[in-house]
Write a protein that holds these residues in place. Structure first.
Motif, PDB file in Angstrom:
ATOM      1  N   CYS A 211      47.337 -35.024  58.727  1.00 28.04           N
ATOM      2  CA  CYS A 211      47.580 -35.684  59.984  1.00 28.04           C
ATOM      3  C   CYS A 211      47.488 -34.843  61.195  1.00 28.04           C
ATOM      4  O   CYS A 211      47.566 -35.445  62.124  1.00 28.04           O
ATOM      5  CB  CYS A 211      49.056 -35.575  59.816  1.00 28.04           C
ATOM      6  N   GLY A 212      46.919 -33.734  61.218  1.00 28.19           N
ATOM      7  CA  GLY A 212      46.511 -33.176  62.484  1.00 28.19           C
ATOM      8  C   GLY A 212      47.584 -32.235  63.017  1.00 28.19           C
ATOM      9  O   GLY A 212      47.224 -31.875  64.281  1.00 28.19           O
ATOM     10  N   ALA A 213      48.642 -32.461  62.740  1.00 28.69           N
ATOM     11  CA  ALA A 213      49.941 -31.927  63.309  1.00 28.69           C
ATOM     12  C   ALA A 213      49.792 -30.053  63.408  1.00 28.69           C
ATOM     13  O   ALA A 213      50.656 -29.499  63.979  1.00 28.69           O
ATOM     14  CB  ALA A 213      51.196 -32.311  62.892  1.00 28.69           C
ATOM     15  N   LEU A 214      49.047 -29.647  62.334  1.00 27.62           N
ATOM     16  CA  LEU A 214      49.091 -28.342  62.183  1.00 27.62           C
ATOM     17  C   LEU A 214      47.627 -27.722  62.417  1.00 27.62           C
ATOM     18  O   LEU A 214      46.755 -28.278  62.077  1.00 27.62           O
ATOM     19  CB  LEU A 214      49.342 -27.900  60.658  1.00 27.62           C
ATOM     20  N   PRO A 215      47.866 -26.328  62.579  1.00 27.30           N
ATOM     21  CA  PRO A 215      46.231 -25.814  63.101  1.00 27.30           C
ATOM     22  C   PRO A 215      45.294 -25.921  61.968  1.00 27.30           C
ATOM     23  O   PRO A 215      46.011 -25.716  60.932  1.00 27.30           O
ATOM     24  CB  PRO A 215      46.641 -24.344  63.374  1.00 27.30           C
ATOM     25  N   GLN A 216      44.187 -26.072  62.105  1.00 27.40           N
ATOM     26  CA  GLN A 216      43.230 -26.024  60.955  1.00 27.40           C
ATOM     27  C   GLN A 216      43.447 -24.481  60.085  1.00 27.40           C
ATOM     28  O   GLN A 216      43.485 -23.663  60.706  1.00 27.40           O
ATOM     29  CB  GLN A 216      41.709 -26.328  61.525  1.00 27.40           C
ATOM     30  N   GLY A 217      43.115 -24.828  58.717  1.00 25.68           N
ATOM     31  CA  GLY A 217      43.537 -23.677  57.873  1.00 25.68           C
ATOM     32  C   GLY A 217      44.914 -23.260  57.522  1.00 25.68           C
ATOM     33  O   GLY A 217      44.982 -22.376  56.751  1.00 25.68           O
ATOM     34  N   SER A 218      45.771 -24.012  57.866  1.00 24.42           N
ATOM     35  CA  SER A 218      47.079 -23.714  57.722  1.00 24.42           C
ATOM     36  C   SER A 218      47.402 -23.807  56.116  1.00 24.42           C
ATOM     37  O   SER A 218      46.928 -24.639  55.422  1.00 24.42           O
ATOM     38  CB  SER A 218      48.270 -24.706  58.373  1.00 24.42           C
ATOM     39  N   THR A 219      48.521 -23.103  55.869  1.00 21.96           N
ATOM     40  CA  THR A 219      48.987 -23.338  54.614  1.00 21.96           C
ATOM     41  C   THR A 219      50.399 -23.734  54.481  1.00 21.96           C
ATOM     42  O   THR A 219      51.187 -23.188  55.201  1.00 21.96           O
ATOM     43  CB  THR A 219      49.070 -21.964  53.764  1.00 21.96           C
ATOM     44  N   ILE A 220      50.220 -24.854  53.798  1.00 20.62           N
ATOM     45  CA  ILE A 220      51.522 -25.622  53.755  1.00 20.62           C
ATOM     46  C   ILE A 220      52.438 -25.063  52.576  1.00 20.62           C
ATOM     47  O   ILE A 220      51.851 -24.863  51.470  1.00 20.62           O
ATOM     48  CB  ILE A 220      51.596 -27.016  53.608  1.00 20.62           C
ATOM     49  N   ALA A 221      53.617 -24.298  52.895  1.00 21.10           N
ATOM     50  CA  ALA A 221      54.578 -24.205  51.783  1.00 21.10           C
ATOM     51  C   ALA A 221      55.648 -25.143  51.505  1.00 21.10           C
ATOM     52  O   ALA A 221      56.631 -25.273  52.298  1.00 21.10           O
ATOM     53  CB  ALA A 221      55.134 -22.740  52.004  1.00 21.10           C
ATOM     54  N   PRO A 222      55.301 -26.192  50.545  1.00 18.77           N
ATOM     55  CA  PRO A 222      56.425 -27.186  50.417  1.00 18.77           C
ATOM     56  C   PRO A 222      57.860 -26.791  50.092  1.00 18.77           C
ATOM     57  O   PRO A 222      57.966 -25.961  49.224  1.00 18.77           O
ATOM     58  CB  PRO A 222      55.983 -28.013  49.274  1.00 18.77           C
ATOM     59  N   VAL A 223      58.980 -27.115  51.197  1.00 19.05           N
ATOM     60  CA  VAL A 223      60.374 -26.603  50.773  1.00 19.05           C
ATOM     61  C   VAL A 223      61.037 -27.576  50.043  1.00 19.05           C
ATOM     62  O   VAL A 223      61.023 -28.705  50.356  1.00 19.05           O
ATOM     63  CB  VAL A 223      60.770 -26.031  52.233  1.00 19.05           C
ATOM     64  N   ILE A 224      61.811 -27.301  49.006  1.00 21.31           N
ATOM     65  CA  ILE A 224      62.770 -28.101  48.270  1.00 21.31           C
ATOM     66  C   ILE A 224      64.077 -27.642  48.303  1.00 21.31           C
ATOM     67  O   ILE A 224      64.458 -26.464  47.951  1.00 21.31           O
ATOM     68  CB  ILE A 224      62.369 -28.302  46.725  1.00 21.31           C
ATOM     69  N   LEU A 225      64.912 -28.649  49.116  1.00 19.71           N
ATOM     70  CA  LEU A 225      66.222 -28.364  49.417  1.00 19.71           C
ATOM     71  C   LEU A 225      66.982 -28.924  48.224  1.00 19.71           C
ATOM     72  O   LEU A 225      66.711 -29.897  47.664  1.00 19.71           O
ATOM     73  CB  LEU A 225      66.472 -28.817  50.660  1.00 19.71           C
ATOM     74  N   SER A 226      67.997 -28.247  48.169  1.00 19.47           N
ATOM     75  CA  SER A 226      69.054 -28.882  47.046  1.00 19.47           C
ATOM     76  C   SER A 226      70.473 -28.529  47.654  1.00 19.47           C
ATOM     77  O   SER A 226      70.772 -27.461  47.891  1.00 19.47           O
ATOM     78  CB  SER A 226      68.894 -28.273  45.724  1.00 19.47           C
ATOM     79  N   HIS A 266      53.061 -22.288  56.734  1.00 22.38           N
ATOM     80  CA  HIS A 266      54.288 -23.297  57.582  1.00 22.38           C
ATOM     81  C   HIS A 266      55.018 -23.726  56.408  1.00 22.38           C
ATOM     82  O   HIS A 266      54.847 -24.826  55.713  1.00 22.38           O
ATOM     83  CB  HIS A 266      53.267 -24.446  58.033  1.00 22.38           C
ATOM     84  N   PRO A 267      56.438 -23.212  56.508  1.00 25.49           N
ATOM     85  CA  PRO A 267      57.220 -24.020  55.403  1.00 25.49           C
ATOM     86  C   PRO A 267      57.646 -25.418  56.009  1.00 25.49           C
ATOM     87  O   PRO A 267      58.144 -25.417  56.992  1.00 25.49           O
ATOM     88  CB  PRO A 267      58.604 -22.914  55.367  1.00 25.49           C
TER      89      PRO A 267
END
Length: 803
Positions: A211-226, A266-267
């Protein structure tokens, strides 16, 4: 074990061992020829990696485990340092895990005998959490007309540090991805060959990265909330406990990952696990509305495609309503005035984050709370007949026996729901309207497809098709006067499963069973360990200790892998007379002679066989174990399947009687290299059999002694087309000259256990019992719902082969 009162045979052994791979294993043949798992998916899917920069590495560093190991090696310390010995570590682990209260642990460590004899080097450390006191203003007036307030404590930890701990744990090195991927069944990589598995294979991660909202090369850490608004009556009256919410950071943070690489992480909140009331709370909507979409509450029971809720629209409507305005969407979308915690979370569409809830929506909701009662009312004999059939149901190690039926059970658990699902359709056969059977089958198929841990586009189509079949047959409950409509939140929730799996990966990763299990382990147990006064601080101390023990245990496992090899099991001896009379091997000598002749080039038997008599001893096993083939839809590891062959144990003194267990199996009457199976038909060459004995040929039989143990089996009739409406295969006792057709086969020709459900007819024969029904009844249905492996074989693969 005493198996014959008149003769004293030695004890029957526990397990039959299989030394080395079977010579005629169908699975081995497939492994050599095909790159396909037993579930039909490729062992090595074709991977499309993300084309842009993602998960970029900015350096390397040792992980925390590597640093700790290096420090121990530098100073010559053992891996279990700071403990003086392995025994000290075992004691510390036991004290923390056993459930002893904090006070009791302190008292134990201070005892003179503990100090003098154990000479322990460790003490009780107390790392704490951060506590933030705050006041909450309610909507109830006090005697002076002022709004009442309550002082609360919020105990919290830095969520970023929790993520740092998880992403940097080298135990997870082979299970973490740092960029999205798309998996396909073949190299063509067409959209209709997609495979959906973990979160990184879904569309959300790919779309968020691109989507382009994060800097190139970013690592996304998908956060699961409960979260779970649990009424903790045992805590303090009517107060509720809310687990702390994770606040994802807007800026990336450099972290050392499990592979030793440094990445900018990036969480981002990707999923929210909760039951329906909690889902509606975070969606800021009323509980009679869908928390994901804008469907009219009166149309939730029909197949209606509605737009997902929009975070921007919801925030606008909430802001306008907070200022006294009355936007039309406030009523149309069932919005309630709640300050959404998610409004400042980056790249978070909270409505798309809401995940399927297998436990509350399907097992407890659609199945137990609704379908069971609807179908029972429609069944001839209703509750009484259902109870009788549950009581008389055939047994299996993977099936709970409801020996008192189900109508008297007052408290149900997820395990009991799932055990009911395994046999419920079979219970209804014979005394239910065909449309009821089709509706129940459709719901069960949907539940089992929803549990897949890996989905192809084809299995997702079957998931949606199963739900469409329910809608096509649900009219039977209206016709019977059981329901007027189906405007039920949990029924409607099934409409979102397919799309959510495509977006976030398979639903098993978001099951509330996991979070509820953690709640029991880490909230209720934590409370019990306190003195019930100012318990929150004590609970956090207990939690910290549990995590410290778990983390150190992981370190020891990582640095000192344990050998799990087991010694082969020895076997005992049983007389031929006992095999014939007690085990039920009525034609043991005749079938053994036939087997020996087949194994002999001269079609003759060895000299030792000619002297066999009723008191001749054979080595016999109580049970054998078979490794089920890996099916990616169920698990990426092989499950051990236990097959029993034990006679009845009579009551004696204080010892209660134990019923016989002669399990039914799927076996090959002829080796796979003799009768080549049709790979297009997963059941080709397989037949149902009942194992009466597992034994070895005596060594003095010479060259005829088998490399593997043998099994005496009684055969059932071959597979035919499944029975309409229920989709189950019907089999009967196979006979020859008015006797059960039996033979002796190597155990390598046994593929797996299976479960048979009696054909009850309109009304069950009252004399049938669970222990004897395999002999009392003559015709059975092969159960496709016993385990998820059976569902893949009998429903998914079988349906594909006949399509």
């Amino acid at each position: 074990m005493d198996v014959d009162d008149s003769e004293s045979d030695p004890p029957i052994p526990e397990d039959a061992s299989e030394p080395g791979p079977p010579p005629h294993s169908r699975r081995t043949t497939v492994e050599e020829v095909d790159d396909e798992e037993a579930g039909g998916l490729p062992k090595r899917p074709s991977i499309q990696s993300y084309s842009g920069p993602a998960g970029s590495v900015f350096g390397t560093s040792d992980t925390e485990f590597e640093k700790l190991r290096a420090e121990n090696e530098k100073y010559g310390r053992p891996p279990y340092h700071p403990f003086e010995s392995r025994d000290e570590w075992d004691l510390a682990r036991w004290l923390i895990r056993t459930g002893v209260s904090q006070t009791a642990i302190d008292e134990y460590l201070k005892l003179p005998i503990t100090r003098s004899r154990s000479n322990l080097s460790f003490c009780n450390k107390r790392p704490g959490w951060a506590c933030e006191p705050w006041d909450v203003q309610g909507d109830v007036m006090d005697e002076c007309g002022n709004l009442m307030t309550e002082s609360l404590e919020l105990w919290k930890r830095n969520p970023v540090e929790c993520i740092r701990e998880l992403i940097g744990n080298p135990m997870f090195k082979d299970h973490i991805r740092y960029a999205p991927e798309k998996l396909y069944t073949n190299e063509l990589k067409r959209p209709d060959t997609r495979i959906y598995d973990e979160t990184w294979t879904g569309d959300w991660w790919w779309d968020t990265q691109v989507c382009g909202a994060l800097p190139q090369g970013s690592t996304i850490a998908p956060v699961i909330l409960s979260s779970d608004k649990t009424q903790l009556s045992q805590f303090s009256g009517d107060k509720s406990a809310w687990p702390p919410l994770i606040e994802a950071g807007r800026k990336g943070i450099d972290m050392v990952c499990s592979d030793g690489s440094i990445r900018r992480v990036h969480p981002i909140v990707a999923a929210y696990i909760a039951d329906h009331p909690e889902q509606c709370l975070i969606a800021c909507c009323k509980e009679n509305f869908c928390p994901k979409c804008t469907v009219d509450p009166k149309e939730r029971g029909e197949v209606v495609h509605s737009l997902l809720r929009d975070p921007v629209t919801t925030e606008r409507v909430l802001a306008e309503a907070a200022h006294g305005e009355k936007p039309a969407e406030f009523q149309e979308h069932g919005i309630r005035l709640v300050d959404p915690f998610w409004k400042n979370l980056p790249l978070c569409d909270i409505f798309a984050c809401i995940t399927p809830d297998l436990l509350h929506q399907l097992h407890k909701g659609v199945f137990k709370d609704h379908l069971v009662s609807w179908a029972t009312v429609c069944m001839d004999g209703a509750d009484a007949e259902v109870d009788r059939q549950f009581k008389a149901m055939t047994g299996h190690p993977d099936l709970r026996h409801f020996k008192r039926g189900i109508s008297l059970i007052s408290q149900w658990t997820g395990t009991e729901y799932k055990n009911m699902e395994k046999v419920f359709l079979g219970v209804l056969t014979g005394a239910s309207d065909p449309a009821v059977l089709r509706a129940v089958r459709a719901v069960l198929d949907f539940i089992y497809y929803a549990h897949f841990q890996a989905h192809s586009v084809d299995s997702l189509v079957k998931l949606d098709s199963a739900w469409a079949d329910f809608h096509a047959n649900k009219h039977v409950f209206v016709d019977a006067g059981v329901r007027d409509d189906f405007n039920i939140p949990k029924v409607h929730s099934a409409d979102h499963y397919g799309a959510t799996i495509r977006k976030l990966g398979t639903a098993d990763g978001y099951n509330t069973e996991n979070s509820e299990r953690l709640h029991i382990d880490f909230a209720k147990r934590a409370y019990r360990s306190t003195n019930k006064k100012a318990y929150l601080k004590q609970m956090t101390t207990w939690l910290t200790r549990q995590e410290a023990i778990s983390r150190f245990e992981s370190f020891l496992t990582w640095t000192e892998p344990q050998d799990t090899a087991q010694e082969p099991t020895r076997f005992g001896q049983v007389r031929v007379n006992t095999l014939t009379d007690t085990f039920g091997c009525k034609d043991f000598l005749r079938t053994l002679e036939e087997y020996l002749k087949k194994q002999s080039r001269k079609h003759d038997v060895p000299a030792a066989f000619r002297t066999v008599h009723g008191r001749t001893l054979f080595g016999v096993y109580k049970r054998m174990k078979v490794k089920l083939p890996v099916m990616r839809q169920v698990s990426q590891t092989s499950k051990v399947d236990t097959i029993r062959a034990t006679p009845v144990v009579r009551a004696k003194g204080l010892r209660t009687a134990v019923p016989a267990h002669f399990d039914t199996v799927l076996a090959r009457e002829f080796p796979a290299d003799v009768l080549q199976p049709n790979k297009g038909d997963p059941l080709d060459g397989l037949c149902v059999a009942r194992v009466r004995a597992i034994f070895r040929i005596p060594a003095d039989f010479g060259a005829h002694a088998s490399e593997h143990p043998l099994a005496y089996v009684e055969w059932f009739t071959p597979f035919r087309d499944p029975v309409p409406d229920i989709g189950m295969h019907k089999v009967s006792h196979s006979t020859r000259n008015h006797r059960r057709r039996a033979s002796i086969i190597p155990i390598t020709q046994i593929e797996r256990s299976c479960h048979l459900i009696p054909c009850w007819r309109r009304e069950m024969v009252r004399s049938w019992t669970s222990a004897e029904v395999l002999d009392q009844c003559k015709t059975f249905y092969v159960n496709p719902y016993l385990r998820h492996e059976d569902f893949v074989l009998f429903r998914y693969l079988r349906d594909n082969s006949t399509a």
